[in-house]
Motif scaffolding. Sequence first.
Motif, PDB file in Angstrom:
ATOM      1  N   GLU A 126      25.074  34.319  26.967  1.00 28.20           N
ATOM      2  CA  GLU A 126      24.041  34.348  28.004  1.00 28.20           C
ATOM      3  C   GLU A 126      23.530  35.757  28.254  1.00 28.20           C
ATOM      4  O   GLU A 126      22.396  35.942  28.714  1.00 28.20           O
ATOM      5  N   ALA A 129      20.052  36.798  26.812  1.00 28.38           N
ATOM      6  CA  ALA A 129      18.811  36.496  27.531  1.00 28.38           C
ATOM      7  C   ALA A 129      18.429  37.610  28.495  1.00 28.38           C
ATOM      8  O   ALA A 129      17.262  37.729  28.882  1.00 28.38           O
ATOM      9  N   GLU A 151      15.941  34.209  30.880  1.00 31.55           N
ATOM     10  CA  GLU A 151      16.315  32.814  30.705  1.00 31.55           C
ATOM     11  C   GLU A 151      16.637  32.487  29.253  1.00 31.55           C
ATOM     12  O   GLU A 151      17.504  31.658  28.975  1.00 31.55           O
ATOM     13  N   ARG A 152      15.944  33.120  28.328  1.00 28.69           N
ATOM     14  CA  ARG A 152      16.152  32.864  26.904  1.00 28.69           C
ATOM     15  C   ARG A 152      15.722  34.088  26.122  1.00 28.69           C
ATOM     16  O   ARG A 152      15.148  35.035  26.684  1.00 28.69           O
TER      17      ARG A 152
END
Length: 220
Positions: A126, A129, A151-152
Amino acid sequence: MSRSYEQACHIARALDVLGQRWTLLIVRELAFGPRRYGELLDALPGMGTSLLAARLKHLEHSGVLRRVMVTGSRHAAAYELKDRGAALMPLLASLADYGGRMGSPPDGFTDRAAWKVLAMCLTASEDGADFGTVTELALGGETLWLQGDGERVRLGIGAAPVKPDVRLTCAKKVLYALAKAQVLVDDAVAAGDLVVEGDLGKARVFFELFRLPNDASEAI
């Protein structure tokens, strides 16, 4: 007309949409953003034009992708993933991780750095991101860029849309070695195998966040 397993099973119904040959590789290519028909055909060596057209029609009908108009050298139609297609990214990540642990592919297999960079982005933690550094990669004739948006990880083919914060230039094999921690960034720079334009510390962080599986069967 695509064939169906005709089973009221969640897995079988998913395979009714995704189980045909080439289908998930089309999704893979659209993970880079909108692609024109010719770009998809070039990125899928061995796939004929009529089969590509049929698969695109099937995926459009299934709500995985849609046709859009993109600007560039000329206004042209392209294809992009819809939400249902974007939801397949965890599946692609699992496949990338599984495939990366199968050892080196046979000689003669088509190899593109873009596919490895996509795998690196899909399988990142994570924290990837949150890597907001606009990073451009020049990899032996292929240019890509990426940036985390919180988020990405956004990944595209070609030059970055804005001036990159960091630009990394190296051969594909050097990228793969760095992404498997077989070579350290500072050592690759000292050897002249990696050119870093921008913050060297950001380059180190990049290869800490974005990795490739290091299969035990591969020689280091």
